[in-house]
Motif scaffolding. Structure first.
Motif, mmCIF file in Angstrom:
data_model
loop_
_atom_site.group_PDB
_atom_site.id
_atom_site.type_symbol
_atom_site.label_atom_id
_atom_site.label_comp_id
_atom_site.label_asym_id
_atom_site.label_seq_id
_atom_site.Cartn_x
_atom_site.Cartn_y
_atom_site.Cartn_z
ATOM 1 N N CYS A 138 0.757 -1.344 0.039
ATOM 2 C CA CYS A 138 -0.002 -0.137 -0.055
ATOM 3 C C CYS A 138 0.819 1.120 -0.024
ATOM 4 C CB CYS A 138 -0.940 0.025 1.080
ATOM 5 S SG CYS A 138 -2.085 -1.088 1.129
ATOM 6 N N GLU A 139 2.012 1.058 0.605
ATOM 7 C CA GLU A 139 2.933 2.413 0.590
ATOM 8 C C GLU A 139 3.419 2.694 -0.636
ATOM 9 O OE1 GLU A 139 3.555 4.983 3.200
ATOM 10 O OE2 GLU A 139 1.497 3.802 3.967
ATOM 11 N N ARG A 140 3.823 1.802 -1.216
ATOM 12 C CA ARG A 140 4.412 1.853 -2.987
ATOM 13 C C ARG A 140 3.278 2.409 -3.600
ATOM 14 N NH1 ARG A 140 8.281 -0.776 -6.221
ATOM 15 N NH2 ARG A 140 8.123 0.553 -7.995
ATOM 16 N N VAL A 141 1.875 1.860 -3.600
ATOM 17 C CA VAL A 141 0.842 2.329 -4.309
ATOM 18 C C VAL A 141 0.514 3.907 -3.884
ATOM 19 C CG1 VAL A 141 -1.520 2.255 -4.608
ATOM 20 C CG2 VAL A 141 -0.124 0.223 -4.685
ATOM 21 N N LYS A 142 0.681 4.240 -2.778
ATOM 22 C CA LYS A 142 0.329 5.413 -2.120
ATOM 23 C C LYS A 142 1.316 6.579 -2.597
ATOM 24 C CE LYS A 142 -1.362 7.347 2.307
ATOM 25 N NZ LYS A 142 -1.101 7.164 3.671
ATOM 26 N N THR A 143 2.454 6.099 -2.869
ATOM 27 C CA THR A 143 3.520 7.257 -3.257
ATOM 28 C C THR A 143 2.945 7.872 -4.607
ATOM 29 O OG1 THR A 143 4.826 5.602 -4.364
ATOM 30 C CG2 THR A 143 5.072 6.158 -1.856
ATOM 31 N N VAL A 144 2.136 7.022 -5.672
ATOM 32 C CA VAL A 144 1.976 7.423 -6.791
ATOM 33 C C VAL A 144 0.601 8.242 -6.703
ATOM 34 C CG1 VAL A 144 1.682 6.549 -9.252
ATOM 35 C CG2 VAL A 144 3.109 5.088 -7.812
ATOM 36 N N GLY A 145 0.057 8.117 -6.018
ATOM 37 C CA GLY A 145 -1.212 9.100 -5.749
ATOM 38 C C GLY A 145 -2.445 7.919 -5.907
ATOM 39 N N TYR A 146 -2.483 6.792 -6.141
ATOM 40 C CA TYR A 146 -3.841 6.063 -5.955
ATOM 41 C C TYR A 146 -4.141 5.814 -4.561
ATOM 42 C CZ TYR A 146 -2.418 4.287 -10.963
ATOM 43 O OH TYR A 146 -2.151 4.617 -12.180
ATOM 44 N N THR A 147 -5.501 5.403 -4.444
ATOM 45 C CA THR A 147 -5.889 5.033 -3.205
ATOM 46 C C THR A 147 -5.762 3.602 -2.922
ATOM 47 O OG1 THR A 147 -7.761 6.416 -3.511
ATOM 48 C CG2 THR A 147 -8.309 5.002 -1.698
ATOM 49 N N PRO A 148 -4.660 3.180 -1.919
ATOM 50 C CA PRO A 148 -4.627 1.805 -1.829
ATOM 51 C C PRO A 148 -5.602 1.470 -0.911
ATOM 52 C CG PRO A 148 -3.117 3.079 -0.365
ATOM 53 C CD PRO A 148 -3.993 4.116 -1.010
ATOM 54 N N ALA A 149 -5.809 -0.175 -0.726
ATOM 55 C CA ALA A 149 -6.711 -0.744 -0.100
ATOM 56 C C ALA A 149 -6.323 -2.028 0.168
ATOM 57 C CB ALA A 149 -8.407 -0.651 -0.746
#
Length: 285
Positions: A194-205
């Motif tokens: 999730c942290e990797r996804v979050k850095t790009v601006g998506y909503t992680p779940a």
């Protein structure tokens, strides 16, 4: 003399507590799968009104203006008539973009129907999110999966309005590379992804069923991410809060030849996404 008095007072207090039966405050528990699971502190709880759910012909609805109705699909559904799906009242789809095999090699693959499903859903006006089926055995592998997923979805960066989801599952009925994974480590895997996804601006779940939610994940460490619960019922009884709910694995939806999962989102992610986009527009442009 003072020492004796203090000691005497301490002894008297201990005797009083013993005689009056004073005990430490009991930790509240949740009954699940024949056991009592301690309630986690500082984790938001499920406040959805049970009476607001209704079911008819296998379709569950929730009385709320924010509620949106969707499905999740993968190559298992094969070719989909997305226009028929949209006409059936489906607002969103969470589409599998890739997966890691559960064999010993644990190779990462793109879902062969990923791009076809993305193009079809978007063309039909259906909002989309994506998920990655994980069989990670370390946090590094989970982060690797996130990196691969971000590469897969780069072409759809502006179109993805629903969450980018981490889906780690136990494999039943077969041997899997994840069989020996310590459940206590799963939270680290989810955070790495999730942290990797979050850095790009998506909503992680994070997607999970009740077993993983109660017995494996430390939800107190996942409060910074949205949660997608799988609980097969007509009203969710899971104790803690969640933003999406998968309530059926065997639904029939026009335009899909196989059974399919149905979901309710209690967050209108597409609307929130559009509002954020408006807020970030440079007024000088």
């Amino acid at each position: 003399m003072r020492r004796f008095t203090a000691a005497a007072l301490c002894a008297a207090l201990m005797l009083f507590l013993l005689l009056t039966g004073c005990k430490e405050e009991e930790v509240p528990t949740i009954s699940f799968a024949g056991r009592e699971v301690p309630v986690m502190e500082n984790v938001p709880v499920n406040e959805y009104a049970a009476e607001a759910f209704s079911a008819e012909d296998g379709v569950v609805t929730y009385r709320s203006k924010q509620a949106r109705y969707g499905i999740d699909v993968s190559s298992h559904q094969k070719d989909i008539d997305w226009w028929a799906v949209r006409q059936a009242g489906v607002d969103f789809a969470i589409i599998r973009a890739g997966y890691r095999g559960y064999g010993s090699e644990g190779l990462i693959h793109e879902d062969p129907y990923f791009r076809q499903n993305m193009e079809g859903a978007l063309a039909a006006g259906i909002d989309v999110g994506v998920y990655f089926f994980s069989q990670a055995t370390t946090a590094d592998e989970a982060e690797e999966e996130a990196g691969y997923l971000l590469w897969l979805i780069e072409d759809y960066r502006e179109e993805i309005t629903y969450p980018v989801v981490y889906d780690w599952e136990k494999i039943s009925g077969d041997e899997a590379r994840t069989d020996g994974v310590d459940p206590a480590l799963l939270t680290d895997f989810a955070i790495a992804f999730c942290e990797r996804v979050k850095t790009v601006g998506y909503t992680p779940a994070v997607y999970f069923n009740q077993d993983l939610g109660y017995l494996s994940y430390d939800l107190s460490r996942l409060t910074g991410y949205d949660l997608w619960l799988a609980e097969l019922s007509t009203a969710p009884g899971f104790y803690y809060d969640f933003q999406m709910w998968q309530y059926s694995h065997t639904s029939a939806v026009p335009g899909i030849a196989t059974s399919v999962d149905r979901n309710i989102s209690f967050v209108n992610y597409a609307s929130d996404h559009r509002e954020k986009a408006i807020d970030t527009v440079d007024p000088k442009r």
